[in-house]
Design an enzyme around this catalytic site. Structure first.
Site, PDB file in Angstrom:
ATOM      1  N   GLU A   1      38.669   9.773   8.557  1.00  0.00           N
ATOM      2  CA  GLU A   1      38.620  11.034   7.803  1.00  0.00           C
ATOM      3  C   GLU A   1      39.158  12.188   8.665  1.00  0.00           C
ATOM      4  OE1 GLU A   1      38.370  12.984   5.407  1.00  0.00           O
ATOM      5  OE2 GLU A   1      38.043  11.621   3.733  1.00  0.00           O
TER       6      GLU A   1
ATOM      7  N   ARG B   1      32.152  16.915  -6.476  1.00  0.00           N
ATOM      8  CA  ARG B   1      32.423  16.905  -5.028  1.00  0.00           C
ATOM      9  C   ARG B   1      31.297  17.467  -4.167  1.00  0.00           C
ATOM     10  NH1 ARG B   1      37.694  16.112  -3.504  1.00  0.00           N
ATOM     11  NH2 ARG B   1      37.604  17.619  -1.804  1.00  0.00           N
TER      12      ARG B   1
ATOM     13  N   ARG C   1      41.535  20.600  -5.107  1.00  0.00           N
ATOM     14  CA  ARG C   1      40.418  20.076  -4.328  1.00  0.00           C
ATOM     15  C   ARG C   1      39.436  21.149  -3.879  1.00  0.00           C
ATOM     16  NH1 ARG C   1      41.131  14.620  -2.288  1.00  0.00           N
ATOM     17  NH2 ARG C   1      43.025  13.851  -3.226  1.00  0.00           N
TER      18      ARG C   1
ATOM     19  N   GLU D   1      35.135  13.708 -11.060  1.00  0.00           N
ATOM     20  CA  GLU D   1      34.663  13.619  -9.671  1.00  0.00           C
ATOM     21  C   GLU D   1      33.860  14.867  -9.325  1.00  0.00           C
ATOM     22  OE1 GLU D   1      37.793  13.022  -6.656  1.00  0.00           O
ATOM     23  OE2 GLU D   1      36.624  14.243  -5.288  1.00  0.00           O
TER      24      GLU D   1
ATOM     25  N   GLU E   1      35.622   6.968   6.323  1.00  0.00           N
ATOM     26  CA  GLU E   1      35.271   6.737   4.910  1.00  0.00           C
ATOM     27  C   GLU E   1      35.615   5.301   4.542  1.00  0.00           C
ATOM     28  OE1 GLU E   1      36.380   9.814   2.076  1.00  0.00           O
ATOM     29  OE2 GLU E   1      36.848   8.292   0.564  1.00  0.00           O
TER      30      GLU E   1
ATOM     31  N   ASP F   1       0.876  -1.171   0.000  1.00  0.00           N
ATOM     32  CA  ASP F   1       0.000   0.000   0.000  1.00  0.00           C
ATOM     33  C   ASP F   1       0.911   1.219   0.000  1.00  0.00           C
ATOM     34  OD1 ASP F   1      -1.559   2.127   0.601  1.00  0.00           O
ATOM     35  OD2 ASP F   1      -2.315   1.342   2.499  1.00  0.00           O
TER      36      ASP F   1
ATOM     37  N   GLU G   1      32.016   8.019  -2.806  1.00  0.00           N
ATOM     38  CA  GLU G   1      32.850   7.995  -1.583  1.00  0.00           C
ATOM     39  C   GLU G   1      32.003   8.580  -0.455  1.00  0.00           C
ATOM     40  OE1 GLU G   1      36.368  10.365  -2.335  1.00  0.00           O
ATOM     41  OE2 GLU G   1      36.468   9.647  -4.393  1.00  0.00           O
TER      42      GLU G   1
ATOM     43  N   HIS H   1      31.547  12.325  -2.551  1.00  0.00           N
ATOM     44  CA  HIS H   1      32.164  12.628  -3.847  1.00  0.00           C
ATOM     45  C   HIS H   1      31.758  11.523  -4.818  1.00  0.00           C
ATOM     46  CE1 HIS H   1      35.536  14.757  -1.392  1.00  0.00           C
ATOM     47  NE2 HIS H   1      34.364  15.340  -1.282  1.00  0.00           N
TER      48      HIS H   1
ATOM     49  N   GLU I   1      31.088   9.501   3.122  1.00  0.00           N
ATOM     50  CA  GLU I   1      31.692   9.682   4.448  1.00  0.00           C
ATOM     51  C   GLU I   1      30.604   9.625   5.522  1.00  0.00           C
ATOM     52  OE1 GLU I   1      35.332  12.584   2.960  1.00  0.00           O
ATOM     53  OE2 GLU I   1      33.448  13.491   3.560  1.00  0.00           O
TER      54      GLU I   1
HETATM   55  N1  GLU Z   1      34.703  15.823   4.064  1.00  0.00           N
HETATM   56  C1  GLU Z   1      34.957  16.619   2.891  1.00  0.00           C
HETATM   57  C2  GLU Z   1      33.633  17.016   2.259  1.00  0.00           C
HETATM   58  O1  GLU Z   1      32.785  17.443   2.939  1.00  0.00           O
HETATM   59  C3  GLU Z   1      35.821  15.933   1.889  1.00  0.00           C
HETATM   60  C4  GLU Z   1      37.153  15.468   2.385  1.00  0.00           C
HETATM   61  C5  GLU Z   1      37.896  14.697   1.301  1.00  0.00           C
HETATM   62  O2  GLU Z   1      38.513  15.311   0.429  1.00  0.00           O
HETATM   63  O3  GLU Z   1      37.791  13.468   1.296  1.00  0.00           O
HETATM   64  O4  GLU Z   1      33.409  16.956   1.094  1.00  0.00           O
HETATM   65 MG    MG Z   2      36.884  11.739   1.919  1.00  0.00          MG
END
Ligand code: GLU
Ligand code: MG
Length: 443
Positions: free
Chosen positions: A188, A334, A315, A332, A195, A53, A131, A244, A133
């Site tokens: 992490e 992010r 990054r 990637e 992670e 349902d 990935e 990510h 976390e």
């Molecule tokens: N914890 C970070 C985020 O909020 C990323 C850290 C990393 O580069 O793995 O995206």
């Molecule tokens: Mg990470």
């Protein structure tokens, strides 16, 4: 991955002493749901005759049309190894169907399948490596989660500073028993943050793997007397949790993002895919970052992105191109966080990337400097825009992006936006501790 027929499932259930079969699906906000049936129902299960349902499931159907059927994806069959070894429990991930045999438009898995079909028509298969976390927190005497952690470790630290090593180990072993290939696991940056990375998979399976991963992490933590959370920013002032998302397109078994003769070893399609993501990322942020809390992660200073830029290494950019080439060439993204509905998030990413390819879009120049160190004027000079700053802004951006709306389909779009608006209204009318601290005495 295993391939199963109906007969295989019936045989395994009987041979392996399986008593319970959990039939799983997700609601539009990514909550994993299930109905457990017993072995006696297995013929009905494999013949798609189990009815639910849908009227009480978030974003599913209205009362007068609530009957729906679960069609198990037989290849998703797996025994849940942490549950009792006698009269065992297995699960099957299901698609949701209407009584007339058509797929239910509110099923997030169907949303992803529709975009995957588009990719397939263009000759592509889509691979995704997430990935996700998460934090492990202590539980108080009443059994409620806290934000305390005995752990003071940071990036890549190990025991005895890292208090989560044993739990991570157990989670990895359980996941391996369930067929995951674990590539890496580590502490992490933030205290209590972890992670675990598992191998990329074809997109539908990757989304299934994300919901399974979250279920396993939470279940094993609970057995260990801890609370695992995928909430994006549980603690102010330290890193939040991202997911990510690494993506690549394959054609005839070859990664088409790689071109040895292209600039940086990337193909024209890879650049167009990046451009498509940049074009639509503001429209899809409400999907990839679905909570009020998601936007407290997307602020400068915590390795989470806030500005629209790409880079081969940097990054601080929203999109990064990890160094590997050949079959591992990937883009990637992010910004996504692990609270998202992975089916919808992956569908939006793919739709955006394919749009870039179809329109032959070209991304702006790579940004190699640290964007977080730039002033607002410098960002403007580079033409760098920002991600939406709140859930409210993100909903507005979603409403302005016809491609993402079309990708979700009318039903999911309407239910999603009205649910998220309610969430925002609920939040914005609350009086927070911050306000009391700031205003109570002064005014
Ligand atoms: N914890 C970070 C985020 O909020 C990323 C850290 C990393 O580069 O793995 O995206
Ligand atoms: Mg990470």
């Amino acid at each position: 991955m295993q391939h199963y027929t109906r007969d295989d499932i019936v045989r395994i259930v009987n041979e392996e002493d399986i008593e319970f079969i959990r039939l799983q699906f997700t609601d539009i906000f990514g909550q994993l749901k299930n109905v457990a049936v017993t072995r006696s129902q297995i013929e009905k299960v494999v013949n798609n005759q189990i009815m639910i349902d849908g009227s009480s499931i978030e974003g599913f159907t209205r009362i007068h049309e609530s009957d729906q059927y679960l069609r198990p994806d037989l290849d998703s069959f797996v025994i849940l190894p942490w549950l009792p070894k006698k009269r065992r429990t297995a699960r099957l991930i299901c698609d949701v169907y209407n009584p007339d045999g058509t797929p239910f438009v509110g099923d997030p898995r169907y949303v992803l399948k529709r975009v995957l079909k588009r990719a397939e028509d263009m000759g592509y298969s889509f691979n995704v490596g997430p990935e996700a976390e998460f934090f492990l927190f202590e539980i108080d005497e009443k059994g409620h989660p806290t934000t305390n952690t005995a752990d003071e470790a940071s990036y890549f630290d190990m025991a005895p500073i890292d208090h989560g090593g044993d739990v991570r180990r157990e989670i990895c072993l359980i996941l391996e028993e369930m067929g995951f290939e674990i590539e890496a696991s580590h502490h992490e940056v933030a205290a209590g943050q972890h992670e675990i990375d598992f191998k990329y998979a074809e997109a539908l399976r990757a989304a299934d793997n994300i919901v399974t991963f979250k279920m396993v992490v939470k279940s094993i933590a609970q057995m260990r007397g801890l609370h695992a959370t995928f909430m994006p920013k549980p603690v102010y002032g330290i890193n939040g949790s991202g997911m990510h998302t690494n993506m690549s397109l394959f054609k005839d078994g070859r990664n088409i993002f790689h071109d040895p003769n292209g600039e940086r070893g990337l193909s024209k399609e890879a650049y167009s895919f990046i451009a498509g993501l940049l074009e639509h990322v503001r429209g899809m942020t409400a999907i990839t970052n679905p909570l009020v809390n998601s936007y407290k992660r997307l602020v400068p200073g915590y390795e989470a992105p806030c500005y629209l830029a790409w880079s081969a290494s940097n990054r601080s950019a929203l999109i990064r191109i990890p160094a590997s080439r050949g079959q591992s060439t990937r883009v990637e993204l992010r910004c996504p966080d692990p609270a998202c509905n992975p089916y919808l998030a992956i569908a939006a990413c793919l739709a955006a990337g394919l749009d870039g390819i179809e329109r032959g879009l070209v991304p702006p120049a790579e940004i190699t400097e640290n964007i977080f160190a730039m002033t607002e004027d410098e960002r403007h000079a580079h033409g760098i825009h920002s991600l939406p700053g709140t859930l409210r802004d993100a909903i507005k951006c979603l409403k302005a992006d016809p491609l993402i709306i079309e990708t979700l389909g009318e039903h999911v779009y309407n239910s999603y936006v009205s649910g998220k608006k309610r969430e925002w209204d609920d939040y914005r009318t609350r009086v927070t501790d911050w306000e009391l601290e700031k205003y109570m005495v002064v005014y």
